[in-house]
Design an enzyme around this catalytic site. Structure first.
Site, PDB file in Angstrom:
ATOM      1  N   GLN A 168     -14.284  -0.001  42.076  1.00  0.00           N
ATOM      2  CA  GLN A 168     -15.374   0.060  41.110  1.00  0.00           C
ATOM      3  C   GLN A 168     -14.787   0.136  39.696  1.00  0.00           C
ATOM      4  O   GLN A 168     -13.633   0.528  39.495  1.00  0.00           O
ATOM      5  CB  GLN A 168     -16.286   1.248  41.374  1.00  0.00           C
ATOM      6  CG  GLN A 168     -15.573   2.558  41.409  1.00  0.00           C
ATOM      7  CD  GLN A 168     -16.469   3.760  41.683  1.00  0.00           C
ATOM      8  OE1 GLN A 168     -16.017   4.886  41.621  1.00  0.00           O
ATOM      9  NE2 GLN A 168     -17.726   3.542  41.965  1.00  0.00           N
ATOM     10  N   GLU A 193     -24.776   6.748  37.521  1.00  0.00           N
ATOM     11  CA  GLU A 193     -24.424   7.909  38.339  1.00  0.00           C
ATOM     12  C   GLU A 193     -24.367   9.196  37.535  1.00  0.00           C
ATOM     13  O   GLU A 193     -23.874   9.225  36.407  1.00  0.00           O
ATOM     14  CB  GLU A 193     -23.047   7.670  38.996  1.00  0.00           C
ATOM     15  CG  GLU A 193     -22.561   8.867  39.807  1.00  0.00           C
ATOM     16  CD  GLU A 193     -21.460   8.555  40.814  1.00  0.00           C
ATOM     17  OE1 GLU A 193     -21.303   7.370  41.179  1.00  0.00           O
ATOM     18  OE2 GLU A 193     -20.770   9.488  41.233  1.00  0.00           O
TER      19      GLU A 193
END
Ligand SMILES: *[C@@H]1O[C@H](CO)[C@@H](O)[C@H](O)[C@H]1NC(C)=O
Ligand SMILES: *[C@@H]1O[C@H](CO)[C@@H](O)[C@H](O)[C@H]1NC(C)=O
Ligand SMILES: *[C@@H]1O[C@H](CO)[C@@H](O)[C@H](O)[C@H]1NC(C)=O
Ligand SMILES: *[C@@H]1O[C@H](CO)[C@@H](O)[C@H](O)[C@H]1NC(C)=O
Length: 283
Positions: free
Chosen positions: A129, A215
């Site tokens: 990521q 997030e």
């Protein structure tokens, strides 16, 4: 927390004062369909400094695959097979202290694009990521761009790549095999980019999911389950979102929206329209 796979160790390494800028060119694909979506759309467009088009039509919200709810994620999750890349573009938000918050506290959040972040579909596998983090504390904001191959290689900040609110970043993660790959973060406002290549990593990827996620990350310095205080980021749109699965380009229209709910309270919600993933802070 099945989905908690992004850890940050040093958050406030780069402190800078944000100066939102630019008018990023978010492409219009599908018009929003309901008053809720319409107001979300308007809010995000106005945040990004983009004029909303008059072509807002009524109609049903597209039916996506079943939504998911997590305490720390909001965005889109695509489940497929042989996923070898995922890409998308977002404007770095200007974080604010949440309503009722204490300005001395560090409030943060991050946005990233990855492969195999959903551990339910890739138990004990790797995750690649890349993305950007934002924080606000004592009136100062800070940002950085980073990559990781979790869990073997935890988050690493790209040096010499200053990020700030308003930057339009294109993030691409590519798996050239289940143990090799690269990530690119590109500043579309400026045409600069920075990349990292993995020659050999473990654990191997499953290539089962791709994610476009905002997030509330876990602050491992303060306990393995401790979510860092989450900044009000207003909203963020992943545009031009797509992945490669089984050798073909696939869009996010079959992805599952992911909503963030903490202690029963909605914190962020996601809507997928065309190749755009709208993620909005709902407090
Ligand atoms: C805000 O946080 C600071 C630092 O933890 C603390 O000293 C202060 O009392 C807090 N203020 C309020 C209003 O809670
Ligand atoms: C992106 O480009 C903008 C506009 O030129 C610049 O101000 C900003 O510092 C750049 N950000 C990065 C991360 O390169
Ligand atoms: C650490 O976690 C506790 C709750 O477990 C919280 O009260 C405290 O504010 C946290 N400290 C920091 C620095 O975030
Ligand atoms: C997908 O991966 C599996 C095993 O990893 C492989 O057998 C299959 O041929 C791949 N399919 C395509 C279309 O690449």
């Amino acid at each position: 927390m099945a989905a908690t796979r992004m850890f940050i160790t040093s958050l406030l390494a780069t402190i800078c004062v944000a100066s939102p800028m630019g008018h990023p060119s978010i492409r219009e694909t599908l018009a929003p369909r309901s008053p809720d979506i319409q107001s979300l759309y308007q809010r995000l467009h106005s945040q990004a400094g983009i004029q909303i088009l008059p072509s807002i039509i009524d109609g049903p919200i597209p039916t996506n695959n079943g939504p998911l709810t997590f305490s720390n994620w909001a965005g889109a999750l695509l489940e497929s097979s042989n996923i070898t890349s995922a890409t998308g573009t977002f404007v770095v938000p200007d974080p604010e202290v949440p309503s009722g918050g204490n300005s001395s506290t560090a409030y943060c959040g991050c946005a990233w694009i990855g492969i195999d972040g959903y551990s339910a579909d890739c138990p004990n596998g790797g995750l690649i990521q890349a993305g950007a983090t934002w924080c606000i504390q004592d009136g100062s904001t800070s940002f950085n761009a980073w990559y990781e191959w979790y869990p073997a290689q935890e988050i690493i900040t790209f040096d010499n790549f200053d990020v700030k609110a308003g930057d339009e970043l294109k993030v691409t993660v590519t798996a050239t095999s289940t143990s090799t790959g690269y990530t690119v973060v590109e500043n579309l406002s400026q045409g600069t980019d920075i990349r990292h290549t993995w020659d050999t990593e473990s654990p191997a990827l499953c290539e089962a999911t791709a994610e476009w996620i905002v997030e509330d990350f876990t602050d491992i310095s303060n306990g393995s389950d401790y979510l860092a205080p989450f900044a009000d980021y207003n909203g963020l749109i992943f545009t031009d979102s797509s992945a490669t699965a089984n050798g073909e380009k696939v869009g996010v229209s079959d992805a599952r929206p992911v909503n963030m709910v903490q202690n029963g309270n909605p914190v962020s919600e996601a809507v997928i329209l065309g190749d755009q993933v709208f993620v909005t802070y709902t407090g």
